[in-house]
Design an enzyme around this catalytic site. Structure first.
Site, PDB file in Angstrom:
ATOM      1  N   PHE A  11      18.347  15.666  16.685  1.00 24.03           N
ATOM      2  CA  PHE A  11      17.329  16.369  17.269  1.00 24.03           C
ATOM      3  C   PHE A  11      17.178  17.792  16.481  1.00 24.03           C
ATOM      4  CE2 PHE A  11      17.443  19.528  20.952  1.00 24.03           C
ATOM      5  CZ  PHE A  11      15.890  20.062  20.933  1.00 24.03           C
ATOM      6  N   ASP A  30      24.760  11.911   7.804  1.00 19.85           N
ATOM      7  CA  ASP A  30      24.512  11.522   9.181  1.00 19.85           C
ATOM      8  C   ASP A  30      24.811  10.246   9.141  1.00 19.85           C
ATOM      9  OD1 ASP A  30      23.164  10.757  11.688  1.00 19.85           O
ATOM     10  OD2 ASP A  30      22.408  12.577  11.693  1.00 19.85           O
ATOM     11  N   ASP A  31      25.642   9.840  10.201  1.00 16.21           N
ATOM     12  CA  ASP A  31      26.100   8.344  10.587  1.00 16.21           C
ATOM     13  C   ASP A  31      25.071   7.382  11.174  1.00 16.21           C
ATOM     14  OD1 ASP A  31      26.640   9.268  13.040  1.00 16.21           O
ATOM     15  OD2 ASP A  31      28.824   8.493  13.168  1.00 16.21           O
ATOM     16  N   GLY A  35      21.225   9.928  15.863  1.00 15.63           N
ATOM     17  CA  GLY A  35      20.304  10.286  15.055  1.00 15.63           C
ATOM     18  C   GLY A  35      19.581   9.140  14.738  1.00 15.63           C
ATOM     19  N   GLN A  74      29.898  14.791  18.025  1.00 19.29           N
ATOM     20  CA  GLN A  74      29.758  14.042  19.260  1.00 19.29           C
ATOM     21  C   GLN A  74      29.325  15.374  20.353  1.00 19.29           C
ATOM     22  OE1 GLN A  74      29.545  12.625  22.480  1.00 19.29           O
ATOM     23  NE2 GLN A  74      31.199  13.975  22.722  1.00 19.29           N
ATOM     24  N   TYR A 139      34.563  18.529  25.655  1.00 18.69           N
ATOM     25  CA  TYR A 139      33.313  18.883  24.563  1.00 18.69           C
ATOM     26  C   TYR A 139      33.521  20.338  24.518  1.00 18.69           C
ATOM     27  CZ  TYR A 139      28.993  20.067  22.719  1.00 18.69           C
ATOM     28  OH  TYR A 139      27.743  20.582  22.063  1.00 18.69           O
ATOM     29  N   ASN A 168      21.040  26.090  26.158  1.00 16.72           N
ATOM     30  CA  ASN A 168      20.517  24.798  26.380  1.00 16.72           C
ATOM     31  C   ASN A 168      19.035  24.537  25.162  1.00 16.72           C
ATOM     32  OD1 ASN A 168      21.817  25.657  28.756  1.00 16.72           O
ATOM     33  ND2 ASN A 168      21.193  23.517  29.120  1.00 16.72           N
ATOM     34  N   ILE A 198      14.641  17.195  40.719  1.00 17.13           N
ATOM     35  CA  ILE A 198      15.559  18.212  40.400  1.00 17.13           C
ATOM     36  C   ILE A 198      16.603  18.128  41.400  1.00 17.13           C
ATOM     37  CG2 ILE A 198      15.509  20.948  40.817  1.00 17.13           C
ATOM     38  CD1 ILE A 198      12.618  20.902  40.520  1.00 17.13           C
ATOM     39  N   GLY A 273      30.043  20.190  39.559  1.00 14.59           N
ATOM     40  CA  GLY A 273      30.274  20.496  38.216  1.00 14.59           C
ATOM     41  C   GLY A 273      29.083  21.542  37.526  1.00 14.59           C
TER      42      GLY A 273
HETATM   43  N1  NAD Z   1      21.062  20.131  22.002  1.00 17.58           N
HETATM   44  C1  NAD Z   1      21.410  21.213  22.567  1.00 17.58           C
HETATM   45  O1  NAD Z   1      21.071  21.684  23.736  1.00 17.58           O
HETATM   46  C2  NAD Z   1      22.768  21.779  22.164  1.00 17.58           C
HETATM   47  C3  NAD Z   1      23.507  22.927  22.734  1.00 17.58           C
HETATM   48  C4  NAD Z   1      24.807  23.286  22.082  1.00 17.58           C
HETATM   49  C5  NAD Z   1      25.200  22.688  21.050  1.00 17.58           C
HETATM   50  N2  NAD Z   1      24.692  21.757  20.413  1.00 17.58           N
HETATM   51  C6  NAD Z   1      25.296  21.161  19.161  1.00 17.58           C
HETATM   52  O2  NAD Z   1      24.288  21.141  18.057  1.00 17.58           O
HETATM   53  C7  NAD Z   1      24.578  20.211  17.138  1.00 17.58           C
HETATM   54  C8  NAD Z   1      23.204  19.235  17.165  1.00 17.58           C
HETATM   55  O3  NAD Z   1      22.868  18.677  18.193  1.00 17.58           O
HETATM   56  P1  NAD Z   1      21.845  17.521  18.752  1.00 17.58           P
HETATM   57  O4  NAD Z   1      21.292  18.223  20.282  1.00 17.58           O
HETATM   58  O5  NAD Z   1      20.826  17.686  17.520  1.00 17.58           O
HETATM   59  O6  NAD Z   1      22.257  16.342  18.939  1.00 17.58           O
HETATM   60  P2  NAD Z   1      21.991  15.010  18.281  1.00 17.58           P
HETATM   61  O7  NAD Z   1      23.118  13.981  18.893  1.00 17.58           O
HETATM   62  O8  NAD Z   1      20.631  14.820  18.168  1.00 17.58           O
HETATM   63  O9  NAD Z   1      22.572  15.377  16.613  1.00 17.58           O
HETATM   64  C9  NAD Z   1      23.794  14.939  15.919  1.00 17.58           C
HETATM   65  C10 NAD Z   1      23.752  14.285  15.167  1.00 17.58           C
HETATM   66  O10 NAD Z   1      24.990  14.135  14.228  1.00 17.58           O
HETATM   67  C11 NAD Z   1      25.122  12.751  13.738  1.00 17.58           C
HETATM   68  N3  NAD Z   1      26.627  12.641  14.102  1.00 17.58           N
HETATM   69  C12 NAD Z   1      27.081  12.356  15.094  1.00 17.58           C
HETATM   70  N4  NAD Z   1      28.711  12.069  14.797  1.00 17.58           N
HETATM   71  C13 NAD Z   1      28.634  11.951  13.459  1.00 17.58           C
HETATM   72  C14 NAD Z   1      29.744  11.616  12.793  1.00 17.58           C
HETATM   73  N5  NAD Z   1      30.683  11.332  13.046  1.00 17.58           N
HETATM   74  N6  NAD Z   1      29.410  11.676  11.156  1.00 17.58           N
HETATM   75  C15 NAD Z   1      28.100  11.999  10.879  1.00 17.58           C
HETATM   76  N7  NAD Z   1      27.102  12.315  11.660  1.00 17.58           N
HETATM   77  C16 NAD Z   1      27.228  12.099  13.074  1.00 17.58           C
HETATM   78  C17 NAD Z   1      24.334  11.778  14.652  1.00 17.58           C
HETATM   79  O11 NAD Z   1      23.713  10.596  14.440  1.00 17.58           O
HETATM   80  C18 NAD Z   1      22.942  12.869  15.130  1.00 17.58           C
HETATM   81  O12 NAD Z   1      22.145  12.662  14.226  1.00 17.58           O
HETATM   82  C19 NAD Z   1      25.614  19.408  17.703  1.00 17.58           C
HETATM   83  O13 NAD Z   1      26.683  19.931  17.019  1.00 17.58           O
HETATM   84  C20 NAD Z   1      25.736  19.855  19.413  1.00 17.58           C
HETATM   85  O14 NAD Z   1      26.946  19.958  19.624  1.00 17.58           O
HETATM   86  C21 NAD Z   1      23.284  21.217  20.660  1.00 17.58           C
END
Ligand code: NAD
Length: 312
Positions: A11, A30-31, A35, A74, A139, A168, A198, A273
């Site tokens: 994302f 990316d794995d 994604g 994750q 997490y 968020n 909600i 929670g």
């Molecule tokens: N979306 C949010 O609101 C939010 C908030 C706080 C932090 N984050 C952090 O931002 C980052 C991106 O989050 P996102 O919302 O885009 O999530 P997402 O799940 O869309 O993106 C994570 C990406 O990492 C890849 N991935 C996961 N495990 C992997 C691995 N072992 N090896 C290679 N690739 C791997 C997935 O395929 C995916 O494309 C993450 O680190 C997440 O913890 C997101």
């Protein structure tokens, strides 16, 4: 610049890549676990691999990045509770390995995604970076450990680095399945003609930051002439947030306006929670690399809603 984005098919990552690629050479590792290949820009260099793979160093060296943005993770709290070991491996150990590979490959700056989850229950609103940290789920704990491991790998090396604690994040391409964000879940429901639910009375607040603002924050930090280690308080960590609270009821009202659905959302009992209030202060990001969130929530919600109508 040559910028490597781990998690670039996800994302936040794919929104970042689409913006960076207009000016820079962009690589993605990316794995594709959460994604999607169709998110990957056709001009980006892509290596489909797990960041825990023993060939990570070789892949990073092959792309030879100047900068690394580490977003692969994750990213689900629910999954972290189901499988804390995997969560720890990917988020903590994975960050250490990405940082080590980046340093070996000669990258000069690494930005790594962290989360508001490192703080646990907010003690003040908005929270500054040096607030007390007591994560309440695996997490949050793995993300906090990742911040330390990033520093452990990169502080002795000649590499500038920082952890970005996102609040968020919402916007186009967010996955509404599984946990998703409340905005993605609402938008997906509205797009299929349903009525969103909600949980709680709707007065609970969150700091909703639009993905375009997050992309702007990362871009500003990648380009900044100042070291990201400069900021005082909380170590080399930055909140990436709006510093403002928005109630879930306000989000619902905006989305009803944007989507043209007049039916009120339904209410159900609050979930165990869920915190009542949450926001992060982004003052430090403004002070050090001159970024603040610019996109009004009405505009971000309208854009997100539109995307779900077209693609949901
Ligand atoms: N979306 C949010 O609101 C939010 C908030 C706080 C932090 N984050 C952090 O931002 C980052 C991106 O989050 P996102 O919302 O885009 O999530 P997402 O799940 O869309 O993106 C994570 C990406 O990492 C890849 N991935 C996961 N495990 C992997 C691995 N072992 N090896 C290679 N690739 C791997 C997935 O395929 C995916 O494309 C993450 O680190 C997440 O913890 C997101």
């Amino acid at each position: 610049m040559r910028v490597l984005v781990t998690g670039g098919a996800g994302f936040i990552g794919s929104n970042l890549v689409n913006s960076l690629i207009q000016q820079h050479e962009v690589g993605i590792i990316d794995d594709l676990s959460t994604g999607h290949r169709q998110n990957v820009h056709p001009d980006a260099w892509l290596r489909v691999m797990d960041i825990l793979d023993s060939n990570l160093d070789d892949a990073v060296a092959e792309f030879a990045p100047d900068r690394v943005v580490h977003l692969a993770a994750q990213a689900s709290v629910g999954e972290s509770i189901k499988d804390p070991q995997r969560d720890w491996s990917v988020n903590a150990e994975g960050t250490r390995r990405v940082a080590s590979a980046a340093a070996k490959a000669g990258a000069t700056r690494v930005i790594s995604a962290s989360s508001a989850a490192v703080y646990g229950e907010p003690v003040v609103v908005p929270l500054p970076e040096d607030a007390h940290k007591e994560p309440v789920n695996p997490y949050g704990r793995s993300k906090l450990a990742a911040e330390s491991l990033l520093a452990q790998e990169l502080a002795p090396a000649d590499v500038d680095f920082a952890s970005f604690r996102f609040s968020n994040v919402y916007g186009p391409r967010q996955d509404w399945r599984g946990e998703g964000g409340v905005i993605a879940i609402f938008c997906a429901k509205l797009a299929e003609g349903g009525v969103p639910t909600i949980y709680g009375d709707g007065s609970q607040t969150r700091d909703f930051v639009f993905v375009g603002d997050v992309v702007a924050a990362i871009t500003a930090a990648l380009k900044s002439g100042r070291s990201l280690r400069d900021g005082n308080g909380g170590g080399p960590a930055y909140n990436v947030a709006t510093s403002r609270e928005t109630t879930v009821d306000e989000v619902a009202a905006c989305l009803r306006g944007a989507s043209g659905h007049s039916e009120p959302f339904v209410y159900a009992a609050a979930r165990a929670g869920d915190v009542d209030r949450s926001a992060l202060s982004a003052q430090k990001a403004l002070d050090v690399f001159a970024w603040d969130a610019r996109i009004p929530i009405e505009r971000g919600l309208a854009e997100t809603c539109e995307w779900f109508v077209q693609n949901g």
